[in-house]
Design a protein around this motif. Structure first.
Motif, PDB file in Angstrom:
ATOM      1  N   ILE A  61       0.830  -1.206   0.000  1.00  0.00           N
ATOM      2  CA  ILE A  61       0.000   0.000   0.000  1.00  0.00           C
ATOM      3  C   ILE A  61       0.866   1.258   0.000  1.00  0.00           C
ATOM      4  O   ILE A  61       0.632   2.203  -0.778  1.00  0.00           O
ATOM      5  CB  ILE A  61      -0.944   0.003   1.217  1.00  0.00           C
ATOM      6  CG1 ILE A  61      -1.976  -1.120   1.103  1.00  0.00           C
ATOM      7  CG2 ILE A  61      -1.644   1.352   1.357  1.00  0.00           C
ATOM      8  CD1 ILE A  61      -2.949  -0.954  -0.029  1.00  0.00           C
ATOM      9  N   LEU A  64       2.581   1.689  -3.446  1.00  0.00           N
ATOM     10  CA  LEU A  64       1.663   2.140  -4.489  1.00  0.00           C
ATOM     11  C   LEU A  64       1.359   3.628  -4.350  1.00  0.00           C
ATOM     12  O   LEU A  64       1.335   4.370  -5.341  1.00  0.00           O
ATOM     13  CB  LEU A  64       0.358   1.335  -4.423  1.00  0.00           C
ATOM     14  CG  LEU A  64       0.420  -0.148  -4.803  1.00  0.00           C
ATOM     15  CD1 LEU A  64      -0.933  -0.798  -4.589  1.00  0.00           C
ATOM     16  CD2 LEU A  64       0.876  -0.320  -6.253  1.00  0.00           C
ATOM     17  N   ILE A  65       1.119   4.063  -3.118  1.00  0.00           N
ATOM     18  CA  ILE A  65       0.741   5.464  -2.888  1.00  0.00           C
ATOM     19  C   ILE A  65       1.885   6.415  -3.219  1.00  0.00           C
ATOM     20  O   ILE A  65       1.679   7.483  -3.809  1.00  0.00           O
ATOM     21  CB  ILE A  65       0.278   5.650  -1.427  1.00  0.00           C
ATOM     22  CG1 ILE A  65      -1.060   4.928  -1.212  1.00  0.00           C
ATOM     23  CG2 ILE A  65       0.145   7.136  -1.072  1.00  0.00           C
ATOM     24  CD1 ILE A  65      -1.531   4.883   0.221  1.00  0.00           C
ATOM     25  N   LEU A  71      -2.449   8.461  -6.799  1.00  0.00           N
ATOM     26  CA  LEU A  71      -2.751   8.211  -5.386  1.00  0.00           C
ATOM     27  C   LEU A  71      -2.079   9.230  -4.460  1.00  0.00           C
ATOM     28  O   LEU A  71      -2.148   9.075  -3.248  1.00  0.00           O
ATOM     29  CB  LEU A  71      -2.297   6.800  -4.998  1.00  0.00           C
ATOM     30  CG  LEU A  71      -2.942   5.640  -5.768  1.00  0.00           C
ATOM     31  CD1 LEU A  71      -2.432   4.309  -5.238  1.00  0.00           C
ATOM     32  CD2 LEU A  71      -4.463   5.702  -5.681  1.00  0.00           C
ATOM     33  N   TYR A  76      -4.969   9.488   0.481  1.00  0.00           N
ATOM     34  CA  TYR A  76      -4.006   8.394   0.401  1.00  0.00           C
ATOM     35  C   TYR A  76      -2.743   8.683   1.204  1.00  0.00           C
ATOM     36  O   TYR A  76      -2.056   7.751   1.629  1.00  0.00           O
ATOM     37  CB  TYR A  76      -3.673   8.113  -1.068  1.00  0.00           C
ATOM     38  CG  TYR A  76      -4.872   7.642  -1.849  1.00  0.00           C
ATOM     39  CD1 TYR A  76      -5.455   6.404  -1.593  1.00  0.00           C
ATOM     40  CD2 TYR A  76      -5.453   8.445  -2.818  1.00  0.00           C
ATOM     41  CE1 TYR A  76      -6.571   5.972  -2.286  1.00  0.00           C
ATOM     42  CE2 TYR A  76      -6.569   8.022  -3.526  1.00  0.00           C
ATOM     43  CZ  TYR A  76      -7.125   6.784  -3.252  1.00  0.00           C
ATOM     44  OH  TYR A  76      -8.241   6.364  -3.931  1.00  0.00           O
ATOM     45  N   SER A  80      -1.369   6.032   3.777  1.00  0.00           N
ATOM     46  CA  SER A  80       0.008   5.535   3.828  1.00  0.00           C
ATOM     47  C   SER A  80       0.561   5.619   5.244  1.00  0.00           C
ATOM     48  O   SER A  80       1.321   4.744   5.672  1.00  0.00           O
ATOM     49  CB  SER A  80       0.892   6.322   2.861  1.00  0.00           C
ATOM     50  OG  SER A  80       1.047   7.666   3.268  1.00  0.00           O
ATOM     51  N   TYR A 305      -9.023  -1.335   2.765  1.00  0.00           N
ATOM     52  CA  TYR A 305      -8.933  -0.166   1.897  1.00  0.00           C
ATOM     53  C   TYR A 305      -8.710  -0.543   0.436  1.00  0.00           C
ATOM     54  O   TYR A 305      -9.290   0.053  -0.471  1.00  0.00           O
ATOM     55  CB  TYR A 305      -7.802   0.755   2.368  1.00  0.00           C
ATOM     56  CG  TYR A 305      -8.195   1.620   3.538  1.00  0.00           C
ATOM     57  CD1 TYR A 305      -9.032   2.713   3.368  1.00  0.00           C
ATOM     58  CD2 TYR A 305      -7.740   1.340   4.819  1.00  0.00           C
ATOM     59  CE1 TYR A 305      -9.415   3.505   4.434  1.00  0.00           C
ATOM     60  CE2 TYR A 305      -8.102   2.132   5.896  1.00  0.00           C
ATOM     61  CZ  TYR A 305      -8.941   3.209   5.702  1.00  0.00           C
ATOM     62  OH  TYR A 305      -9.314   3.993   6.758  1.00  0.00           O
ATOM     63  N   SER A 306      -7.850  -1.533   0.186  1.00  0.00           N
ATOM     64  CA  SER A 306      -7.534  -1.873  -1.202  1.00  0.00           C
ATOM     65  C   SER A 306      -8.702  -2.555  -1.904  1.00  0.00           C
ATOM     66  O   SER A 306      -8.968  -2.309  -3.085  1.00  0.00           O
ATOM     67  CB  SER A 306      -6.295  -2.770  -1.263  1.00  0.00           C
ATOM     68  OG  SER A 306      -6.522  -3.984  -0.564  1.00  0.00           O
ATOM     69  N   ASN A 309     -11.474   0.161  -2.557  1.00  0.00           N
ATOM     70  CA  ASN A 309     -11.098   1.401  -3.212  1.00  0.00           C
ATOM     71  C   ASN A 309     -10.777   1.128  -4.681  1.00  0.00           C
ATOM     72  O   ASN A 309      -9.863   0.356  -4.997  1.00  0.00           O
ATOM     73  CB  ASN A 309      -9.881   2.005  -2.499  1.00  0.00           C
ATOM     74  CG  ASN A 309      -9.607   3.416  -2.962  1.00  0.00           C
ATOM     75  OD1 ASN A 309      -9.170   3.636  -4.079  1.00  0.00           O
ATOM     76  ND2 ASN A 309      -9.854   4.373  -2.089  1.00  0.00           N
ATOM     77  N   ASN A 311      -9.532   3.135  -7.027  1.00  0.00           N
ATOM     78  CA  ASN A 311      -8.242   3.652  -7.492  1.00  0.00           C
ATOM     79  C   ASN A 311      -7.089   2.745  -7.069  1.00  0.00           C
ATOM     80  O   ASN A 311      -6.166   2.475  -7.847  1.00  0.00           O
ATOM     81  CB  ASN A 311      -8.009   5.068  -6.956  1.00  0.00           C
ATOM     82  CG  ASN A 311      -8.962   6.063  -7.560  1.00  0.00           C
ATOM     83  OD1 ASN A 311      -9.466   5.861  -8.669  1.00  0.00           O
ATOM     84  ND2 ASN A 311      -9.232   7.154  -6.849  1.00  0.00           N
ATOM     85  N   VAL A 312      -7.132   2.278  -5.814  1.00  0.00           N
ATOM     86  CA  VAL A 312      -6.068   1.403  -5.323  1.00  0.00           C
ATOM     87  C   VAL A 312      -6.066   0.094  -6.095  1.00  0.00           C
ATOM     88  O   VAL A 312      -4.998  -0.411  -6.488  1.00  0.00           O
ATOM     89  CB  VAL A 312      -6.228   1.143  -3.814  1.00  0.00           C
ATOM     90  CG1 VAL A 312      -5.210   0.107  -3.333  1.00  0.00           C
ATOM     91  CG2 VAL A 312      -6.047   2.436  -3.018  1.00  0.00           C
TER      92      VAL A 312
END
Length: 331
Positions: A61, A64-65, A71, A76, A80, A305-306, A309, A311-312
């Motif tokens: 996570i 990625l952010i 993100l 985000y 993070s 969250y992933s 979400n 976008n994630v």
């Protein structure tokens, strides 16, 4: 007069004995899970897998952010920090727990015990404050979208996060100093990590006053943060209900649903563990709640969250496709 003198002498002798015990007490024994060796090995394997999955999930996570421009928004940025918190929090306790499951002598030094208590309380407070700050970001985004980028600029976000970590660092300092200076007579701690409740049971003196102060402070902090969160979501939901389109409803609610789930788990477990006047009550129940707070919650956060979400999930899917490219049509 003789009675007063005798009472004073008896009290003095007890204090001196407690101080002598404290000076010789250099380590505690953790009475974690009294099960047979085979079950301890099984528990070790399960907890090790969960720990590795927690570290991996939260690291993914964060990566990625911080590597994808889509993100790099305030929401985000806070997420993070929550993932970074998850890595630190579970690492504070889980490695020692895994070691104790393998060792016959399940001990922890006095300094190590106090350090573990401090960081577990410090990081627990960070989570509570961070989860109260995150709804403010959603409130501004949904209730005042035209000024969102102005209000939630990078400087404000950084100050909010620094406030979470700095405020938590100093807010738990005094209680831990008090606990570290208590005289202790008993070596056994009935828990799988050093926590306030079992440590107070090992003290030589009456800790009822300390338990009451701890209860009042914990109640005040959690109640304040919970009220702030509820007020934020009251405004958010009332604004969402005024959105004319059903698609707008769904998008706004899905953004907040993940955070509400995490808040419910985190605040619920903290209330069960610390918001009660008698800290010595039901330590076996504390172990179950402790596993939920320390092992399960940091694991669930990145997946909650992933998975919810869009976008994630999109960024994650693209990252996986770059690492594991799909086979060409001709193969």
């Amino acid at each position: 007069m003789d009675f007063v003198t005798e009472l004073y002498k008896d009290t003095t002798d007890k204090v001196e004995m407690a101080l002598r015990n404290q000076s010789t007490l250099t380590e505690f024994t953790l009475v974690s899970f009294p099960v047979i060796q085979e079950l301890q090995i099984l528990l070790f394997v399960v907890l090790l897998l969960v720990y590795m999955l927690t570290i991996t999930g939260n690291t993914v996570i964060i990566s990625l952010i911080w590597t994808d421009n889509r993100l790099q928004t305030p929401m985000y940025f806070f997420l993070s920090n929550l993932s970074f918190w998850g890595i630190l929090f579970t690492t504070t306790i889980t490695p020692k727990l895994l070691t104790c499951l393998l060792e016959e002598k399940k001990t922890i030094s006095f300094a190590g015990c106090i350090t573990q208590i401090y960081f577990s309380f410090f990081l627990g407070r960070v989570e509570s404050i961070l989860l109260a700050v995150m709804p403010f970001d959603r409130y501004v985004a949904i209730c005042n979208p035209l000024r969102y980028t102005i209000i939630m600029n990078s400087r404000v976000c950084l100050l909010l996060v620094l406030g979470c970590w700095g405020g938590a660092f100093f807010s738990v300092l005094c209680p831990i100093i008090v606990v570290s200076t208590l005289p202790y007579c008993y070596r056994e701690i009935s828990h799988f990590f050093c926590d306030i409740a079992p440590l107070l049971q090992a003290a030589c003196i009456d800790t009822h006053f300390i338990e009451m102060i701890s209860f009042l402070l914990s109640s005040l902090v959690l109640l304040t943060l919970l009220v702030f969160t509820i007020v934020s979501y009251t405004y958010i939901i009332s604004t969402i209900l005024r959105i004319p389109s059903a698609q707008g409803h769904q998008k706004a609610f899905s953004t907040c649903a993940s955070h509400i789930t995490v808040v419910s788990i985190a605040y619920g477990s903290n209330i069960f563990m610390y918001v009660r006047p008698n800290q010595s009550h039901s330590l076996e129940f504390d172990k179950v709640t402790g596993v939920m707070t320390i092992v399960v919650t940091p694991l669930l956060n990145p997946f909650i969250y992933s998975l919810r979400n869009v976008n994630v999930k999109e960024v994650l899917r693209e990252s996986i496709s770059r690492i594991v490219p799909s086979h060409s049509k001709g193969t």
